[in-house]
Design an enzyme around this catalytic site. Structure first.
Site, PDB file in Angstrom:
ATOM      1  CE  LYS A 150       6.651   3.217 -12.305  1.00 22.11           C
ATOM      2  NZ  LYS A 150       7.566   3.209 -10.883  1.00 22.11           N
ATOM      3  CE  LYS A 161      -3.122  -1.524  -8.105  1.00 24.08           C
ATOM      4  NZ  LYS A 161      -1.742  -1.862  -8.206  1.00 24.08           N
ATOM      5  CE  LYS A 176      -1.931   9.817  -5.628  1.00 25.97           C
ATOM      6  NZ  LYS A 176      -0.896  10.645  -4.926  1.00 25.97           N
TER       7      LYS A 176
END
Ligand code: TRP
Length: 324
Positions: free
Chosen positions: A111, A191, A194
């Site tokens: 992240k 994977k 969205k």
């Protein structure tokens, strides 16, 4: 009855990857465990977001999870920020968590790469809040996907560190790995997510699902209709195994290998079986969407239930830490 606890990101629309990887496994678990599920809005604050959309995201996550099978009669569903003890316990846990351990967290590293402009202390301490979520309720098991195992290990370490310093208060929670395969996106390469826009939505309209499946990548070595295919390397076969019954899976396997059917027919059968399972979920979802007050009631009663447990744990914690 032993207790399970898991966290749900309020990310709005869910994909069938979220459904197969998490919710569908939880439906079996809630029959056997004292089950608590938490919509983790506080975790969601650690990356950039639009405050005016947050309540919608929470409501949509609640509606989708209830529609998909988290029956509020059988399990507890609540919103993290409705029980302020999560943040209080996080602060206490901050004082026993080594910074070095947090710096090694894979999700933090990922992240930080994705959000270079906003590497905040909350993002760094994210796993400490997660440990507080779990330990506040003294959960025995945490049903999660493989990507969360490292965070559960950290929760165990926080419990150990706290207990050895202040006395045996917390059990060490164990990860309960979901048995479903990793669900790949329609591109068959990464994977399903969205953000990659390679997904099928859990409550997506049937026509749109059929269209997306029609363009989904299959066994790329199968160039012509008459070429035999290899189901083992076909992403859609994984989906068949998730949505079609055993007999159909076996038929598809045989007919693909012998070129008895083509990918178009295989996808049509997959769409039929998928929609058989998703139709009622989508209907329940739209029905719930029309009753926001009912969703609010469910979340409020969940928070009330959790507040009672949390208050007890916090009394023990403050007492042990010399804060009374
Ligand atoms: N970090 C988890 C995720 O990204 C969500 C989460 C927050 C969680 N708190 C939790 C999961 C507690 C299990 C237990 O999916």
């Amino acid at each position: 009855m032993s207790r399970i606890f898991s966290g749900i990101q309020p990310s709005g629309e869910l994909t069938i990857g979220n459904y197969l990887g998490a919710i569908r496994n939880w439906i079996a678990l809630i029959e056997k465990y004292d089950s608590i599920f938490c919509i983790v809005d506080l975790h969601a604050l650690t990356i950039q977001y639009d405050p005016s959309r947050m309540q919608n995201r929470i409501r949509a996550a609640a509606a989708a999870n209830i529609a998909a099978g988290l029956d509020p009669e059988k399990c507890v569903l609540f919103v993290q920020s409705h029980v302020p003890e999560h943040t209080e316990l996080t602060w206490y846990f901050n004082t026993v968590t080594p910074m070095g351990d947090l710096g090694r967290m894979t999700q933090f590293k990922e992240k930080s790469r994705q959000h270079r402009e906003n590497i905040n202390v909350g993002l760094f301490g994210y796993p400490v809040l997660q440990a507080a979520d779990i330990l506040l309720y003294k959960a025995d098991h945490v049903p999660v996907g493989a990507d969360q195992v490292q965070h559960i290990e950290l929760s165990r370490e926080v419990a150990r560190k706290f207990n050895s310093r202040f006395g045996e208060i917390f059990p060490e929670p164990k990860a309960l790995l979901s048995p479903s395969p990793r669900i790949m996106g329609l591109d068959g390469k990464s994977k399903m997510s969205k953000s990659m826009n390679n997904y099928i939505g859990l409550v997506e309209e049937p026509e749109s699902i059929r269209k997306k499946l029609a363009t989904a990548v299959t066994d790329e070595n199968r160039k012509r209709r008459t070429d035999p295919g290899n189901p083992e390397i076909c992403n859609l076969f994984t989906l068949h195994k998730s949505f079609s019954d055993a007999a159909e899976v076996e038929t598809i396997d045989g007919e693909c290998r012998s070129a008895g059917i083509g990918c178009v027919e295989c996808k049509r059968r997959l769409a039929d079986n998928m929609l058989k399972e998703l139709d009622p979920i989508r209907e329940r979802y739209h029905d719930l969407e029309k009753r926001p007050d009912d969703i609010a009631d469910i979340l409020r009663s969940g928070a009330r239930h959790c507040s009672e447990i949390a208050a007890k744990t916090m009394e023990e914690v403050r007492d042990a830490m010399g804060l009374v």
